[in-house]
Design an enzyme around this catalytic site. Structure first.
Site, PDB file in Angstrom:
ATOM      1  N   ASN A 160      14.923 -38.286 -42.452  1.00 15.24           N
ATOM      2  CA  ASN A 160      15.060 -39.494 -43.278  1.00 15.24           C
ATOM      3  C   ASN A 160      14.784 -39.161 -44.731  1.00 15.24           C
ATOM      4  O   ASN A 160      13.976 -38.293 -45.049  1.00 15.24           O
ATOM      5  CB  ASN A 160      14.153 -40.626 -42.759  1.00 15.24           C
ATOM      6  N   PHE A 171      10.873 -44.742 -49.791  1.00 18.69           N
ATOM      7  CA  PHE A 171       9.993 -45.914 -49.934  1.00 18.69           C
ATOM      8  C   PHE A 171      10.781 -47.199 -50.183  1.00 18.69           C
ATOM      9  O   PHE A 171      10.546 -47.909 -51.163  1.00 18.69           O
ATOM     10  CB  PHE A 171       8.981 -45.717 -51.072  1.00 18.69           C
ATOM     11  N   SER A 191       5.118 -38.195 -48.654  1.00 16.09           N
ATOM     12  CA  SER A 191       6.532 -38.400 -48.343  1.00 16.09           C
ATOM     13  C   SER A 191       7.361 -37.507 -49.254  1.00 16.09           C
ATOM     14  O   SER A 191       7.084 -37.420 -50.451  1.00 16.09           O
ATOM     15  CB  SER A 191       6.925 -39.863 -48.557  1.00 16.09           C
ATOM     16  N   ASN A 243      10.360 -37.900 -50.272  1.00 18.36           N
ATOM     17  CA  ASN A 243      11.530 -38.546 -50.864  1.00 18.36           C
ATOM     18  C   ASN A 243      11.279 -39.323 -52.150  1.00 18.36           C
ATOM     19  O   ASN A 243      12.153 -40.033 -52.619  1.00 18.36           O
ATOM     20  CB  ASN A 243      12.167 -39.465 -49.812  1.00 18.36           C
ATOM     21  N   THR A 244      10.071 -39.230 -52.692  1.00 24.28           N
ATOM     22  CA  THR A 244       9.784 -39.839 -53.997  1.00 24.28           C
ATOM     23  C   THR A 244       9.422 -38.704 -54.947  1.00 24.28           C
ATOM     24  O   THR A 244       8.413 -38.025 -54.727  1.00 24.28           O
ATOM     25  CB  THR A 244       8.620 -40.860 -53.886  1.00 24.28           C
ATOM     26  N   LYS A 251      -2.889 -39.108 -46.198  1.00 21.12           N
ATOM     27  CA  LYS A 251      -1.859 -38.521 -45.323  1.00 21.12           C
ATOM     28  C   LYS A 251      -1.217 -37.340 -46.018  1.00 21.12           C
ATOM     29  O   LYS A 251      -0.732 -37.479 -47.151  1.00 21.12           O
ATOM     30  CB  LYS A 251      -0.812 -39.581 -44.964  1.00 21.12           C
ATOM     31  N   ASN A 272       2.810 -35.811 -42.359  1.00 22.06           N
ATOM     32  CA  ASN A 272       4.070 -36.478 -42.675  1.00 22.06           C
ATOM     33  C   ASN A 272       5.241 -35.584 -42.213  1.00 22.06           C
ATOM     34  O   ASN A 272       5.031 -34.559 -41.567  1.00 22.06           O
ATOM     35  CB  ASN A 272       4.119 -36.765 -44.185  1.00 22.06           C
TER      36      ASN A 272
HETATM   37  C1  LIG Z   1      12.569 -43.166 -40.461  1.00 16.67           C
HETATM   38  C2  LIG Z   1      11.175 -42.745 -40.828  1.00 16.67           C
HETATM   39  C3  LIG Z   1      10.509 -43.401 -41.867  1.00 16.67           C
HETATM   40  C4  LIG Z   1       9.210 -43.016 -42.210  1.00 16.67           C
HETATM   41  N1  LIG Z   1       8.569 -43.687 -43.211  1.00 16.67           N
HETATM   42  C5  LIG Z   1       7.283 -43.355 -43.506  1.00 16.67           C
HETATM   43  C6  LIG Z   1       6.559 -44.072 -44.495  1.00 16.67           C
HETATM   44  O1  LIG Z   1       7.051 -45.049 -45.084  1.00 16.67           O
HETATM   45  N2  LIG Z   1       5.298 -43.676 -44.777  1.00 16.67           N
HETATM   46  C7  LIG Z   1       4.693 -42.634 -44.134  1.00 16.67           C
HETATM   47  O2  LIG Z   1       3.522 -42.329 -44.410  1.00 16.67           O
HETATM   48  N3  LIG Z   1       5.343 -41.945 -43.168  1.00 16.67           N
HETATM   49  C8  LIG Z   1       6.610 -42.292 -42.846  1.00 16.67           C
HETATM   50  N4  LIG Z   1       7.265 -41.589 -41.864  1.00 16.67           N
HETATM   51  C9  LIG Z   1       6.589 -40.440 -41.215  1.00 16.67           C
HETATM   52  C10 LIG Z   1       5.912 -40.811 -39.905  1.00 16.67           C
HETATM   53  O3  LIG Z   1       4.876 -41.739 -40.119  1.00 16.67           O
HETATM   54  C11 LIG Z   1       5.317 -39.558 -39.235  1.00 16.67           C
HETATM   55  O4  LIG Z   1       4.322 -39.009 -40.077  1.00 16.67           O
HETATM   56  C12 LIG Z   1       6.368 -38.487 -38.968  1.00 16.67           C
HETATM   57  O5  LIG Z   1       7.596 -39.057 -38.617  1.00 16.67           O
HETATM   58  C13 LIG Z   1       5.945 -37.533 -37.852  1.00 16.67           C
HETATM   59  O6  LIG Z   1       5.729 -38.214 -36.636  1.00 16.67           O
HETATM   60  P1  LIG Z   1       6.868 -38.297 -35.477  1.00 16.67           P
HETATM   61  O7  LIG Z   1       7.365 -36.893 -35.256  1.00 16.67           O
HETATM   62  O8  LIG Z   1       6.165 -38.866 -34.280  1.00 16.67           O
HETATM   63  O9  LIG Z   1       7.916 -39.196 -36.001  1.00 16.67           O
HETATM   64  C14 LIG Z   1       8.568 -41.956 -41.508  1.00 16.67           C
HETATM   65  C15 LIG Z   1       9.237 -41.332 -40.457  1.00 16.67           C
HETATM   66  C16 LIG Z   1      10.520 -41.699 -40.105  1.00 16.67           C
HETATM   67  C17 LIG Z   1      11.207 -41.000 -38.961  1.00 16.67           C
END
Ligand SMILES: Cc1cc2nc3c(=O)[nH]c(=O)nc-3n(C[C@H](O)[C@H](O)[C@H](O)COP(=O)(O)O)c2cc1C
Length: 350
Positions: A109, A113, A170, A172-173, A210, A239
């Site tokens: 992704n 934000f 993240s 992406n910012t 995080k 993350n």
């Molecule tokens: C579509 C998507 C959007 C995400 N948005 C955020 C976010 O807004 N803030 C954040 O701290 N992590 C965000 N994450 C990261 C997740 O919280 C997590 O740290 C990461 O996906 C690893 O866990 P997973 O493998 O179980 O998905 C996002 C992940 C995905 C897939």
């Protein structure tokens, strides 16, 4: 086929962002399944003066705008983290910005934000019922003062949530991950803590940071030293990654953005293990990245996690995953003679 796997299959016919929108909409209106029964007592976890019914939480990014946290808690999660919320509303990056790497059980992704802003999240959290809800806060893309943005998040959301997460990881910012540097992070933690305590009339709220899986060893040492020095309440590890591990099969593998899901399991668990070591087991850690079954949750706990979270596995497996993980985790703990999750935290290091 049960309702959960049928709806998961149907959702996967839609593009990922639309499917996510439908899932949030349904959960927000109470259409999701409800967990029946109470959790096995072996899963109860006490942390920051709270009792989590089980240590498996929904990671940030699913319920960015606090629309569906009640429905998510009803699915059986032990806690839900809403956000990332930015102070002002902002649209995020152009679509498409979420890609399912189905062959790899992964997602990329580059949302950037997308957020409805603090006012909407705060209004929705004000109507909270029971269950543990954390708030993950970020900065606006066009903000000239990041510290002010995070302090604004803390001021509005600390009184309405059980813990706060400073998201500086993240990918992406632009410039966000630079806030993981020692001096910048120290300032940020101090500002968020003081804003949160002021907003809560002197009561302290747990503040967590995080972090990204792509940190150098020097960054890791700095963050560990800082976490110990300022008695940080916790680190969330991790993350998404900007790395692309060898062996990814999907044609989307070269899309830019953060990779999550199965290929993130090993790097995020190794970072967790390393940070447990570097913080001498004295800072609570939340393990996230590629958890898709009880064995994955258990491995993170043994490596040093007091709590775990997941997101991507939910996209591929649906909500039936949650009761399954809890059953498997309870069995694994009991098999090894543990009477609680806390007893198993960090045992790999002993
Ligand atoms: C579509 C998507 C959007 C995400 N948005 C955020 C976010 O807004 N803030 C954040 O701290 N992590 C965000 N994450 C990261 C997740 O919280 C997590 O740290 C990461 O996906 C690893 O866990 P997973 O493998 O179980 O998905 C996002 C992940 C995905 C897939």
């Amino acid at each position: 086929m049960d309702f959960s796997s049928l709806s998961t299959r149907l959702l996967r016919l839609l593009d990922p962002e639309r499917a996510h929108g439908v899932a949030v909409w349904a959960l927000a209106r109470g259409f999701g399944p409800r967990q029946s029964g109470v959790d096995d007592p072996v899963l109860a976890t006490r942390l920051w003066d709270m009792v989590f019914p089980n240590p498996v939480g929904l990671a940030a990014g699913f319920d960015k705008n606090a629309a569906a946290y009640r429905g998510a808690l009803r699915l059986g999660f032990g806690f839900v983290e809403i956000g990332t919320v930015t102070p002002k509303p902002q649209p995020g990056n152009p679509r498409p910005r979420v890609f399912r790497l189905t062959e790899d059980a992964a997602v990329i992704n580059r949302n950037g934000f997308n957020s409805l802003g603090l006012d909407i999240a705060a209004a929705r959290l004000a109507a909270r019922g029971g269950g543990i809800v954390g708030a993950n806060i970020g900065r606006n893309k066009d903000s000239a003062d990041a510290v002010k943005d995070y302090a604004a998040g803390a001021t509005q959301l600390a009184p309405l949530s059980d813990y706060l997460v400073i998201n500086v990881s993240s990918p992406n910012t632009p410039g966000l991950r630079e806030l993981q540097g020692r001096a910048a992070l120290a300032d940020l933690i101090a500002a968020v803590r003081s804003a949160a305590t002021r907003a809560c009339n002197g009561a302290a709220r747990p503040v967590l940071v995080k972090i990204a899986p792509d940190l150098t060893d020097g960054d890791r040492r700095d963050i560990a030293a800082l976490a110990l020095e300022c008695d940080l309440d916790g680190l969330i590890i991790s993350n998404t990654t900007v790395a692309r591990p060898a062996g990814l099969k999907s044609s989307f593998r070269d899309q830019s953005g953060g990779l999550s899901g199965a290929p993130l399991f090993t790097p995020s668990t190794e970072l967790l293990r390393d940070m447990y070591r570097k913080t001498e087991g004295r800072v609570p850690l939340v393990g996230v990245g590629g958890v898709a079954d009880g064995a994955g949750a258990y491995a993170k706990i043994r490596a040093g996690a007091s709590l775990v979270q997941l997101y991507t596995a939910l996209i591929f497996e649906g909500s039936g995953l949650i009761p399954r993980i809890k059953l498997e985790l309870a069995a694994l703990l009991k098999n090894d003679g543990f009477v609680s999750v806390a007893d198993a935290v960090g045992v790999d290091h002993r």
